[in-house]
Design an enzyme around this catalytic site. Structure first.
Site, PDB file in Angstrom:
ATOM      1  N   SER A 146       1.729   0.029   5.685  1.00  0.00           N
ATOM      2  CA  SER A 146       0.601  -0.532   6.426  1.00  0.00           C
ATOM      3  C   SER A 146       0.801  -2.040   6.469  1.00  0.00           C
ATOM      4  CB  SER A 146      -0.706  -0.192   5.700  1.00  0.00           C
ATOM      5  OG  SER A 146      -1.773  -1.005   6.139  1.00  0.00           O
ATOM      6  N   TYR A 163      -5.654  -0.011  -2.181  1.00  0.00           N
ATOM      7  CA  TYR A 163      -4.857   0.413  -1.026  1.00  0.00           C
ATOM      8  C   TYR A 163      -3.723  -0.571  -0.771  1.00  0.00           C
ATOM      9  CZ  TYR A 163      -3.876   1.823   3.818  1.00  0.00           C
ATOM     10  OH  TYR A 163      -3.268   2.234   4.984  1.00  0.00           O
TER      11      TYR A 163
END
Length: 266
Positions: free
Chosen positions: A143, A156
């Site tokens: 990501s 995350y």
């Protein structure tokens, strides 16, 4: 379209969103599929779409945190389909619980377990089959949070930074065996992770019950290109490139697909 003719691809998180789009794109290019997901109903839907494309599919109902179940399913799938050439470690989970010191232990462990340990488990489960094939391509889905901070989601961001480090190390370890390892780093994508009421509320706290139309301008302002998000097919196309022989000299790299978000300076 036959860019992946004769290839077998493993995709985790294949039941919905980005994973489902990746499966559809790879199958359209001729790949047979080992599809892994924790949601049995969504997994069945994905498998049906692959069969509708006249490709073979083995559906593996497993949690990527469960190494034994994952490895058993991958080995069985590779045996049934004749081998394994491509691995896409896509299974992921995202929550935005707030500042790092407020994150619950279970939330932290779930993020690390699915996003990072799950990617490691996937490679562990697939490495032997790739070696037997004499090479292949591994794509780990990270990501933009894997190269920059993600305020309110340190669990995350830490996991996705770890995915980039894992891929770089694997590229060094597996390169001599003709196995390439790269990462794809999406920004905002038009999937359930972005398009949900909780995310809308976080992006537009000034509104009651904000909608997709309300948050689109906020997200678009973050990007160089005049768009709020990528479509899942945009990420699937990047995965396809790294899976195909067109990228045969590329390994240890990060392919960012974010409409220019990480490059915007103002």
């Amino acid at each position: 379209m036959t860019r992946l003719a004769g290839k077998v691809a493993l995709v985790t998180g294949a039941g919905a969103g980005l994973g489902s789009s990746v499966v559809t794109r790879l199958a359209a290019e001729g790949a047979d599929i080992i599809a892994v997901d924790i949601d049995a109903d969504r997994l069945a839907d994905t498998a049906a779409r692959v069969r509708a494309q006249q490709r073979s599919v083995v559906a593996v109902h497993a949690d990527v945190r469960d190494q034994a179940a994952l490895a058993g399913g991958v080995e069985a799938g590779a045996g049934q389909l004749g081998g394994l050439d491509i691995v896409v470690a896509n299974a992921g989970a995202y929550e935005n619980p707030g500042p790092s010191w407020t994150i619950d232990e279970d939330v932290w462990n779930r993020s690390i377990g699915i996003n990072l340990t799950g990617a490691w488990h996937t490679v562990k489960a697939a490495a032997a089959a790739l070696r037997r094939r004499g090479g292949g391509s591994i794509i780990l889905v990270s990501s933009t949070a894997g190269i920059k901070s993600a305020a309110g989601a340190s669990h995350y961001s830490a996991a996705k930074h770890g995915v980039v480090g894992l891929a770089r190390t694997l590229a060094n370890e597996l390169g001599p065996q003709s196995i390439r390892v790269n990462t794809v780093l999406p920004g905002a994508v038009n999937t359930e992770i972005t398009n949900n009421p909780a995310t809308f509320a976080r992006l537009r706290p000034d509104l009651d019950n904000p909608t997709e139309n309300d948050v689109a301008p906020v997200l678009a302002q973050r990007n160089l290109l005049p768009m709020p998000w990528a479509e899942p097919e945009d990420i699937a196309n990047a995965v396809l490139f790294l899976a195909s022989d067109e990228s045969r000299c590329i390994t240890g790299q990060q392919l960012i697909v974010d409409a220019g978000q990480t490059q915007k300076v103002a």
